[in-house]
Design an enzyme around this catalytic site. Structure first.
Site, PDB file in Angstrom:
ATOM      1  N   SER A 136       0.815  -1.213   0.000  1.00 19.24           N
ATOM      2  CA  SER A 136       0.000   0.000   0.000  1.00 19.24           C
ATOM      3  C   SER A 136       0.848   1.263   0.000  1.00 19.24           C
ATOM      4  O   SER A 136       0.420   2.303  -0.495  1.00 19.24           O
ATOM      5  CB  SER A 136      -0.909   0.036   1.232  1.00 19.24           C
ATOM      6  OG  SER A 136      -1.808  -1.023   1.194  1.00 19.24           O
ATOM      7  N   THR A 189      -1.689   4.405   3.319  1.00 18.84           N
ATOM      8  CA  THR A 189      -2.362   5.234   2.309  1.00 18.84           C
ATOM      9  C   THR A 189      -2.498   6.690   2.752  1.00 18.84           C
ATOM     10  O   THR A 189      -2.008   7.587   2.051  1.00 18.84           O
ATOM     11  CB  THR A 189      -3.727   4.627   1.916  1.00 18.84           C
ATOM     12  OG1 THR A 189      -3.550   3.255   1.616  1.00 18.84           O
ATOM     13  CG2 THR A 189      -4.336   5.345   0.731  1.00 18.84           C
ATOM     14  N   ASP A 333      -9.084  -4.211   2.224  1.00 22.12           N
ATOM     15  CA  ASP A 333      -7.773  -4.863   2.225  1.00 22.12           C
ATOM     16  C   ASP A 333      -7.619  -5.832   3.401  1.00 22.12           C
ATOM     17  O   ASP A 333      -7.120  -6.948   3.234  1.00 22.12           O
ATOM     18  CB  ASP A 333      -6.705  -3.763   2.295  1.00 22.12           C
ATOM     19  CG  ASP A 333      -5.307  -4.301   2.516  1.00 22.12           C
ATOM     20  OD1 ASP A 333      -4.767  -4.928   1.602  1.00 22.12           O
ATOM     21  OD2 ASP A 333      -4.753  -4.082   3.610  1.00 22.12           O
ATOM     22  N   HIS A 337      -6.703  -9.740   3.346  1.00 28.02           N
ATOM     23  CA  HIS A 337      -5.599 -10.375   4.078  1.00 28.02           C
ATOM     24  C   HIS A 337      -6.133 -11.517   4.936  1.00 28.02           C
ATOM     25  O   HIS A 337      -5.504 -12.562   5.043  1.00 28.02           O
ATOM     26  CB  HIS A 337      -4.915  -9.357   4.997  1.00 28.02           C
ATOM     27  CG  HIS A 337      -3.952  -8.448   4.307  1.00 28.02           C
ATOM     28  ND1 HIS A 337      -2.771  -8.895   3.774  1.00 28.02           N
ATOM     29  CD2 HIS A 337      -3.995  -7.111   4.062  1.00 28.02           C
ATOM     30  CE1 HIS A 337      -2.119  -7.867   3.234  1.00 28.02           C
ATOM     31  NE2 HIS A 337      -2.840  -6.776   3.396  1.00 28.02           N
ATOM     32  N   HIS A 479      -0.886  -9.634  -0.924  1.00 28.46           N
ATOM     33  CA  HIS A 479      -1.421  -8.914  -2.087  1.00 28.46           C
ATOM     34  C   HIS A 479      -1.203  -9.719  -3.361  1.00 28.46           C
ATOM     35  O   HIS A 479      -0.418 -10.661  -3.373  1.00 28.46           O
ATOM     36  CB  HIS A 479      -0.705  -7.565  -2.237  1.00 28.46           C
ATOM     37  CG  HIS A 479      -0.896  -6.656  -1.066  1.00 28.46           C
ATOM     38  ND1 HIS A 479      -0.216  -5.471  -0.934  1.00 28.46           N
ATOM     39  CD2 HIS A 479      -1.690  -6.761   0.027  1.00 28.46           C
ATOM     40  CE1 HIS A 479      -0.592  -4.869   0.193  1.00 28.46           C
ATOM     41  NE2 HIS A 479      -1.471  -5.644   0.805  1.00 28.46           N
TER      42      HIS A 479
HETATM   43 ZN   LIG Z   1      -3.181  -1.478   0.156  1.00 32.16          ZN
END
Ligand SMILES: [Zn+2]
Ligand SMILES: *[C@@H]1O[C@H](CO)[C@@H](O)[C@H](O)[C@H]1NC(C)=O
Ligand SMILES: *[C@@H]1O[C@H](CO)[C@@H](O)[C@H](O)[C@H]1NC(C)=O
Length: 582
Positions: A136, A189, A333, A337, A479
């Site tokens: 990220s 982010t 997200d 995960h 990811h």
């Molecule tokens: Zn991310």
């Protein structure tokens, strides 16, 4: 705060050259900011799933992408606002998952779509400078600076130098700025728009910079989300800071209006009459998942976005400049995960609702809305082969419709269970957790044993129980490298088609006519001599990460040579047999 003269004015249109190489008005990149032969190392970490991220390096080639032809109506004249939405970890499969779930559970026809679906304009390629699979931090650096960097980088380049962000450039040009998230406001982010550190784990330092303790001063006018623990001194309960700085106190002293509870949130009165700057930290770390969240305890993403739009609109009503607002659906997200499809569906529904609200606002104002993801998480697949025999073509949304909690919530409840073991514990798992929380009544003895064997961290076992029944597949707890969707309002035509993630960042700055490279220059000039403002050096952090990996009992000797590749994209070195997660 008294309004001050913009330090950097927006570039007047007359200065814009329309005949540069790719037809877009941009300040030429300085040599030092060109994607060069920089070689650096990054560390990607995600809390409990990944113990240590890949440490990677690469030579980045400076290939320029072909650009669309010039559009004389871009950027528009007059007052402008940008809302940039990030659906962290949401790949194309998440849309199918959520759309189909809603059709099934609400009883809608097969043609019914999400609001997002109606505004799909393109797709984004997400790789970072150090890996084909971004994290990220590198993902958001592409958006904030419009430049590629290594996994773990918070708006710094592969050579370790800071790069100016669109939020900073907007603020310096007289725009108001805001960040709204459902995870920690210090997470990668939001951090990439408002801070510069070598590694994303430097969250204490990120919090300080977000309040203005760095060479540019206070750049963010409104912050709403979680992550209070990084603002509290280590002498207080609920602190996760390493030192005893009280950032809440410091923020108040600087004139921030501070809010930290649902009650405080309600007093913001949907942002009407709210004076900036504002700091709202409504959870110690993450705001709970939508599927677990209670309105009486926590605000939703949509409610926080409403406050931000109203407050920023009001704060800019007499100004020539509008605002830049970043809104992140952060926990899509986390559900990826955790490989938790029920939690993810509700995160995406919450994001879609927020998108709809913002779009309605944008359509009535001089504004654009761009929404995209930094990367996909989980390698979500809308089918799963459970047996060796040839599979059926289906998955079962009704299984997710029966779930009323996330696997994260059930695992936390299980950790708190202190009752007797044996049959009593089996019964607790079957009735209190699996039946009441998931609506699962056909749990096997083997699954119960697996839960008991992993009591300290049973999140993934719960998630697997529901994913198997819904016949949903996941290829990783991390990811993946798949392209992600771009959604846009009117005025975002330049982002139609397939783009590099950095082009999204360039679009945001170009739309506002602000110059991130001028900010880079200021950061470098003002940062010189300021000891350590970007946190620890990369080398120091690498050694700390290695020491931590060792302390956490990673099998095998940790050796710099094996784990750090400095002159190329990480290469294959027998990883397939390295470690067994489950
Ligand atoms: Zn991310
Ligand atoms: C708290 O912070 C102070 C100063 O920043 C430090 O000296 C002390 O060791 C910290 N205490 C704990 C328990 O981490
Ligand atoms: C959903 O829950 C109901 C009531 O407990 C149950 O009868 C049904 O079998 C469940 N459906 C699925 C797909 O698990």
């Amino acid at each position: 705060m008294a309004s001050t003269e913009p330090l950097l004015s927006a570039r007047p249109s007359s200065e814009i050259s329309h005949d540069n190489e790719d037809g877009y008005a941009r300040t030429p990149k300085k040599p030092a900011e060109k994607r060069g032969d920089w070689i650096k190392i990054g560390l990607g970490v995600w809390a409990s799933v990944v113990t240590i991220g890949a440490i990677l390096a690469i030579v980045v080639c400076s290939t320029r992408m072909p650009r669309p032809t010039d559009d004389p109506s871009f950027p528009p004249k007059g007052k402008r606002n940008v809302v940039f939405m990030v659906s962290d970890g949401m790949g194309p499969a998440s849309l199918h998952l959520t759309r189909s779930y809603r059709q099934h559970v609400v009883g809608l026809p097969w043609g019914d779509t999400l609001t997002l679906d109606k505004h799909l304009i393109g797709s984004s390629r997400t790789r970072s400078s150090s890996s084909l699979v971004t994290d990220s931090a590198a993902g958001a650096t592409a958006f904030s600076c419009g430049l590629k960097s290594y996994n773990g980088a918070i708006s710094v380049l592969p050579d370790g130098s800071p790069c100016g962000t669109v939020l900073e450039a907007a603020k310096l040009a007289g725009y108001k700025t805001g960040l709204v998230v459902t995870t920690r406001i210090t997470d990668a982010t939001p951090a990439c728009f408002s801070a510069h550190v070598n590694l994303r784990s430097e969250e204490d330092r990120i919090a300080e910079q977000q309040l203005g303790d760095y060479p540019l001063g206070q750049m963010v006018d409104l912050m709403l989300g979680g992550g209070r623990c990084h603002f509290l001194p280590n002498t207080t309960e609920g602190s996760c800071r390493a030192d005893d700085r009280d950032l809440v106190k410091e923020a108040k002293k600087k004139g921030f209006h501070y809010a930290e509870s649902r009650n405080d949130f309600d007093k913001l009165k949907k942002g009407k009459g709210l004076k900036l700057p504002v700091l709202g930290l409504f959870a110690s770390t993450d705001i709970p998942y939508e599927i677990d969240r209670k309105d009486v305890d926590y605000p939703s993403l949509d409610e926080m976005a409403e406050v931000a739009l109203n407050a920023l609109e009001e704060a800019t009503k007499d100004s020539e400049q509008g605002f830049f607002l970043m809104v992140e659906g952060s926990r899509i997200d986390h559900a990826g995960h955790g490989n938790d499809p029920a939690a993810q569906v509700h995160e995406v529904l919450g994001y879609d609702k927020t998108f709809k609200r913002i779009l309605e606002w944008v359509e009535k104002h001089d504004a654009v809305l761009v929404s995209t993801s930094d990367h996909e998480t989980g390698g979500l697949a809308m089918a799963r082969q459970l047996h060796e025999t040839y599979p059926e073509y289906l998955w079962y949304p009704q299984v997710l419709g029966n779930a009323s909690h996330s696997s994260e919530y059930l695992a936390a409840r299980y950790r708190e269970y202190t009752g007797t073991g044996g049959k009593k514990e089996d019964e607790f798992l079957k009735t209190e957790l699996l039946k009441k929380g998931f609506g699962v009544e056909d749990v096997s003895e083997e699954e119960i044993e697996k839960l008991k064997a992993h009591k300290a961290g049973a999140d993934w076992v719960f998630a697997d129980i529901i994913s198997r029944r819904a016949q949903i597949g996941w290829s990783t707890h991390g990811h993946s490298g798949v392209d992600v969707n771009i959604y846009g309002s009117k005025g975002t035509d330049r982002l139609r088609g397939n783009h590099e993630n950095t082009e999204i960042g360039e679009f945001l700055a170009d739309y506002l006519e602000v110059d991130v490279h001028a900010v880079t220059k200021i950061l470098k000039e003002k940062g010189v001599g300021k000891q350590d403002w970007m946190g620890k050096g990369l080398e120091e952090l690498q050694f700390e990460a290695l020491a931590q990996a060792e302390a956490e009992g990673q099998p095998g000797k940790v050796d710099l040579g094996e784990h750090f590749h400095k002159d190329q994209i990480d290469t294959y070195h027998g990883d397939f047999r390295k470690r067994c997660l489950h």
